[in-house]
Design a protein around this motif. Sequence first.
Motif, PDB file in Angstrom:
ATOM      1  N   ASP A  11     -12.658 -20.104 -63.108  1.00  0.00           N
ATOM      2  CA  ASP A  11     -12.001 -19.082 -62.295  1.00  0.00           C
ATOM      3  C   ASP A  11     -11.194 -18.174 -63.203  1.00  0.00           C
ATOM      4  O   ASP A  11     -10.044 -18.437 -63.524  1.00  0.00           O
ATOM      5  CB  ASP A  11     -11.082 -19.761 -61.258  1.00  0.00           C
ATOM      6  CG  ASP A  11     -10.400 -18.730 -60.370  1.00  0.00           C
ATOM      7  OD1 ASP A  11     -10.832 -17.560 -60.379  1.00  0.00           O
ATOM      8  OD2 ASP A  11      -9.446 -19.112 -59.667  1.00  0.00           O
ATOM      9  N   THR A  12     -11.797 -17.103 -63.671  1.00  0.00           N
ATOM     10  CA  THR A  12     -11.141 -16.197 -64.608  1.00  0.00           C
ATOM     11  C   THR A  12     -10.377 -15.104 -63.908  1.00  0.00           C
ATOM     12  O   THR A  12      -9.647 -14.350 -64.521  1.00  0.00           O
ATOM     13  CB  THR A  12     -12.186 -15.545 -65.524  1.00  0.00           C
ATOM     14  OG1 THR A  12     -13.066 -14.760 -64.711  1.00  0.00           O
ATOM     15  CG2 THR A  12     -12.974 -16.567 -66.281  1.00  0.00           C
ATOM     16  N   GLY A  13     -10.588 -14.951 -62.619  1.00  0.00           N
ATOM     17  CA  GLY A  13      -9.942 -13.853 -61.932  1.00  0.00           C
ATOM     18  C   GLY A  13     -10.610 -12.528 -62.201  1.00  0.00           C
ATOM     19  O   GLY A  13     -10.103 -11.482 -61.841  1.00  0.00           O
ATOM     20  N   ALA A  14     -11.786 -12.541 -62.873  1.00  0.00           N
ATOM     21  CA  ALA A  14     -12.460 -11.305 -63.252  1.00  0.00           C
ATOM     22  C   ALA A  14     -13.296 -10.785 -62.111  1.00  0.00           C
ATOM     23  O   ALA A  14     -13.834 -11.520 -61.306  1.00  0.00           O
ATOM     24  CB  ALA A  14     -13.335 -11.553 -64.477  1.00  0.00           C
ATOM     25  N   ALA A  15     -13.416  -9.491 -62.081  1.00  0.00           N
ATOM     26  CA  ALA A  15     -14.263  -8.869 -61.081  1.00  0.00           C
ATOM     27  C   ALA A  15     -15.706  -9.093 -61.426  1.00  0.00           C
ATOM     28  O   ALA A  15     -16.113  -9.074 -62.543  1.00  0.00           O
ATOM     29  CB  ALA A  15     -13.941  -7.373 -61.017  1.00  0.00           C
ATOM     30  N   GLY A  99      -9.253 -17.532 -73.343  1.00  0.00           N
ATOM     31  CA  GLY A  99      -7.957 -17.556 -72.703  1.00  0.00           C
ATOM     32  C   GLY A  99      -7.387 -16.181 -72.431  1.00  0.00           C
ATOM     33  O   GLY A  99      -7.895 -15.163 -72.896  1.00  0.00           O
ATOM     34  N   ARG A 100      -6.278 -16.166 -71.669  1.00  0.00           N
ATOM     35  CA  ARG A 100      -5.714 -14.911 -71.188  1.00  0.00           C
ATOM     36  C   ARG A 100      -5.243 -13.997 -72.312  1.00  0.00           C
ATOM     37  O   ARG A 100      -5.452 -12.792 -72.271  1.00  0.00           O
ATOM     38  CB  ARG A 100      -4.559 -15.193 -70.231  1.00  0.00           C
ATOM     39  CG  ARG A 100      -5.000 -15.777 -68.896  1.00  0.00           C
ATOM     40  CD  ARG A 100      -3.839 -15.773 -67.916  1.00  0.00           C
ATOM     41  NE  ARG A 100      -3.262 -14.441 -67.758  1.00  0.00           N
ATOM     42  CZ  ARG A 100      -3.789 -13.491 -67.002  1.00  0.00           C
ATOM     43  NH1 ARG A 100      -4.919 -13.722 -66.351  1.00  0.00           N
ATOM     44  NH2 ARG A 100      -3.192 -12.313 -66.900  1.00  0.00           N
ATOM     45  N   PHE A 101      -4.602 -14.562 -73.323  1.00  0.00           N
ATOM     46  CA  PHE A 101      -4.098 -13.703 -74.391  1.00  0.00           C
ATOM     47  C   PHE A 101      -5.246 -13.030 -75.143  1.00  0.00           C
ATOM     48  O   PHE A 101      -5.152 -11.852 -75.513  1.00  0.00           O
ATOM     49  CB  PHE A 101      -3.234 -14.490 -75.373  1.00  0.00           C
ATOM     50  CG  PHE A 101      -2.760 -13.649 -76.529  1.00  0.00           C
ATOM     51  CD1 PHE A 101      -1.761 -12.692 -76.349  1.00  0.00           C
ATOM     52  CD2 PHE A 101      -3.315 -13.798 -77.784  1.00  0.00           C
ATOM     53  CE1 PHE A 101      -1.332 -11.900 -77.404  1.00  0.00           C
ATOM     54  CE2 PHE A 101      -2.894 -13.007 -78.841  1.00  0.00           C
ATOM     55  CZ  PHE A 101      -1.897 -12.055 -78.660  1.00  0.00           C
ATOM     56  N   ALA A 102      -6.334 -13.750 -75.380  1.00  0.00           N
ATOM     57  CA  ALA A 102      -7.485 -13.171 -76.081  1.00  0.00           C
ATOM     58  C   ALA A 102      -8.079 -12.014 -75.271  1.00  0.00           C
ATOM     59  O   ALA A 102      -8.446 -10.972 -75.823  1.00  0.00           O
ATOM     60  CB  ALA A 102      -8.549 -14.234 -76.335  1.00  0.00           C
ATOM     61  N   GLY A 103      -8.153 -12.204 -73.941  1.00  0.00           N
ATOM     62  CA  GLY A 103      -8.662 -11.129 -73.091  1.00  0.00           C
ATOM     63  C   GLY A 103      -7.738  -9.931 -73.105  1.00  0.00           C
ATOM     64  O   GLY A 103      -8.187  -8.780 -73.161  1.00  0.00           O
ATOM     65  N   PHE A 104      -6.435 -10.205 -73.071  1.00  0.00           N
ATOM     66  CA  PHE A 104      -5.428  -9.140 -73.132  1.00  0.00           C
ATOM     67  C   PHE A 104      -5.553  -8.361 -74.442  1.00  0.00           C
ATOM     68  O   PHE A 104      -5.602  -7.122 -74.452  1.00  0.00           O
ATOM     69  CB  PHE A 104      -4.039  -9.767 -73.006  1.00  0.00           C
ATOM     70  CG  PHE A 104      -2.893  -8.804 -73.168  1.00  0.00           C
ATOM     71  CD1 PHE A 104      -2.382  -8.123 -72.067  1.00  0.00           C
ATOM     72  CD2 PHE A 104      -2.306  -8.583 -74.413  1.00  0.00           C
ATOM     73  CE1 PHE A 104      -1.314  -7.230 -72.212  1.00  0.00           C
ATOM     74  CE2 PHE A 104      -1.248  -7.703 -74.559  1.00  0.00           C
ATOM     75  CZ  PHE A 104      -0.756  -7.015 -73.454  1.00  0.00           C
ATOM     76  N   ALA A 105      -5.613  -9.088 -75.558  1.00  0.00           N
ATOM     77  CA  ALA A 105      -5.681  -8.456 -76.882  1.00  0.00           C
ATOM     78  C   ALA A 105      -6.975  -7.661 -77.046  1.00  0.00           C
ATOM     79  O   ALA A 105      -6.970  -6.545 -77.584  1.00  0.00           O
ATOM     80  CB  ALA A 105      -5.568  -9.511 -77.972  1.00  0.00           C
ATOM     81  N   GLN A 327      -6.844  -5.367 -63.107  1.00  0.00           N
ATOM     82  CA  GLN A 327      -7.380  -6.345 -62.162  1.00  0.00           C
ATOM     83  C   GLN A 327      -7.063  -7.772 -62.577  1.00  0.00           C
ATOM     84  O   GLN A 327      -6.960  -8.659 -61.730  1.00  0.00           O
ATOM     85  CB  GLN A 327      -8.891  -6.155 -62.022  1.00  0.00           C
ATOM     86  CG  GLN A 327      -9.276  -4.906 -61.238  1.00  0.00           C
ATOM     87  CD  GLN A 327     -10.770  -4.760 -61.098  1.00  0.00           C
ATOM     88  OE1 GLN A 327     -11.521  -4.938 -62.057  1.00  0.00           O
ATOM     89  NE2 GLN A 327     -11.229  -4.453 -59.900  1.00  0.00           N
ATOM     90  N   ARG A 328      -6.911  -7.992 -63.878  1.00  0.00           N
ATOM     91  CA  ARG A 328      -6.547  -9.321 -64.360  1.00  0.00           C
ATOM     92  C   ARG A 328      -5.030  -9.459 -64.492  1.00  0.00           C
ATOM     93  O   ARG A 328      -4.545 -10.416 -65.094  1.00  0.00           O
ATOM     94  CB  ARG A 328      -7.207  -9.595 -65.723  1.00  0.00           C
ATOM     95  CG  ARG A 328      -8.712  -9.713 -65.672  1.00  0.00           C
ATOM     96  CD  ARG A 328      -9.239 -10.513 -66.856  1.00  0.00           C
ATOM     97  NE  ARG A 328      -8.613 -10.108 -68.117  1.00  0.00           N
ATOM     98  CZ  ARG A 328      -9.020  -9.094 -68.878  1.00  0.00           C
ATOM     99  NH1 ARG A 328     -10.049  -8.374 -68.501  1.00  0.00           N
ATOM    100  NH2 ARG A 328      -8.407  -8.798 -70.006  1.00  0.00           N
ATOM    101  N   GLU A 329      -4.292  -8.467 -63.969  1.00  0.00           N
ATOM    102  CA  GLU A 329      -2.825  -8.463 -63.996  1.00  0.00           C
ATOM    103  C   GLU A 329      -2.293  -8.454 -65.423  1.00  0.00           C
ATOM    104  O   GLU A 329      -1.300  -9.116 -65.752  1.00  0.00           O
ATOM    105  CB  GLU A 329      -2.258  -9.649 -63.205  1.00  0.00           C
ATOM    106  CG  GLU A 329      -2.645  -9.608 -61.731  1.00  0.00           C
ATOM    107  CD  GLU A 329      -1.898 -10.636 -60.890  1.00  0.00           C
ATOM    108  OE1 GLU A 329      -1.181 -11.475 -61.470  1.00  0.00           O
ATOM    109  OE2 GLU A 329      -2.036 -10.584 -59.658  1.00  0.00           O
TER     110      GLU A 329
END
Length: 472
Positions: A11-15, A99-105, A327-329
Amino acid sequence: MTASERQQLPDTGAATTQDEGYSRGLSPRTIQMIAIGGAIGTGLFYGAGGAIEKAGPALILCYLAAGLAIFVIMRALGELLTYRPVTGSFAEYANEFLGRFAGFATGWTYWAVWVATCMAEITVAGKYVQYWFDIPQWVTALVVLGIMFIANLVSVRLFGEGEFWFSAIKVTAILAMIVIGLGVLIFHFGHAANPTVTNLWNDGGVFPNGVGQAMLALQIVVFAYVGVELVGVTAGEARDPKRTLRKAINTLPFRIGLFYVGALIVIMSVSSWRTFHAGRSPFVEVFEQIGIPGAAGIINFVLLTAALSSCNSGIYSTGRMLRSLSQREEAPAGLGSLSNRSVPAAGIAVSAAVMVIGVAVNYFSPDKAFGYITSVSTMGIIFVWGMILVCHLLYRLRVSRGTLPASDYRLPGAPYTTALALAFLALVVVLLFFTEDGRSALVVGVVWGILVCAGYPLLSRKHTKTAAPGTR
């Protein structure tokens, strides 16, 4: 995919493709041209002169080596896109597998890559226009940015049509040069001094300046390929994305072979590599030596087209990436909305507003400041390409464990080819230490990394909620 397989997906929260809300306004012919145009830019039309001066005919081998690495990166991305086609693909996969930080970066870095690239391109456009008209560079930069901003706000279809015709002009210019150059080599018309394929090895050999100088040219070559990954951003707006994107990626070796390797072989066969220098387009040199009237004006128009194409792509991709982050906040909530024309108007507007900084810098000090701005593109794109490869390795690992469904569009030779491509990118990073511009890029990369780390707790709303007292 079976129901049980869906339950195993994280559950990545991705569209997903179905709920992103975009209009599928990019036709197969448009996607193909975007793919072609992404592999052709000012790096070839203009920057190849300095690369030829540095490496000589060995530059052809550099383009082949980098082209192989780029093909592996694109096939790895293609496998991920077939598994789950989403518009914010690079950041979405980093979020899922690392993980979230990698997606953010990854998302913010790719946004910065295109913002910086667009800043540079609108400045370059100002210089090209000055070839015909005595207009201040900053005026042209502002006008170009405004036109591309409006075009991207209207609809994705207008963006696609613009990119289609920009790419068509670039492709026509290269094909014309190749055909005319072959005519010179076969029939010896024009004013070229000694047109022959032996020019590739009879003037100092294939490595006239040594293997070391040829390897240093790899930096220039790699960055000439920036933009090939743009087809991954179009996944959410392409008709039949799995088939269309697969076809676009499969034709990449042909495009690299023709537009880069083929063009350079013809250029350095028509004239010795010693006639080409930094700051001057090798296409202009060849056309002038052949005796094409108005050669400089023709190539100047093509260079202007390439700059407009890059700016157009930059505004398109940055708007989509900001929406994906929202979308991923991991970006302000307001950037996640779509206009009634199904385009991320808020993300496009914010990106264009930041790009206006480029207009201001262009007005005050274009020569010094832009070297640092474009350095973000240098390190940023290596980071993004590296993340694609790492995500592909992790995806294959989960497939082997049976926790994710396998794609029917697989990268040949993986995971070994994936590891080799990562090693190639690492080599390019090491080579950056040996040039002044490269060291500047490394410094800017470190500064950007610090900004990303500092921005994560501020911009990531989920991170804030998790870290707040009493929420655990």
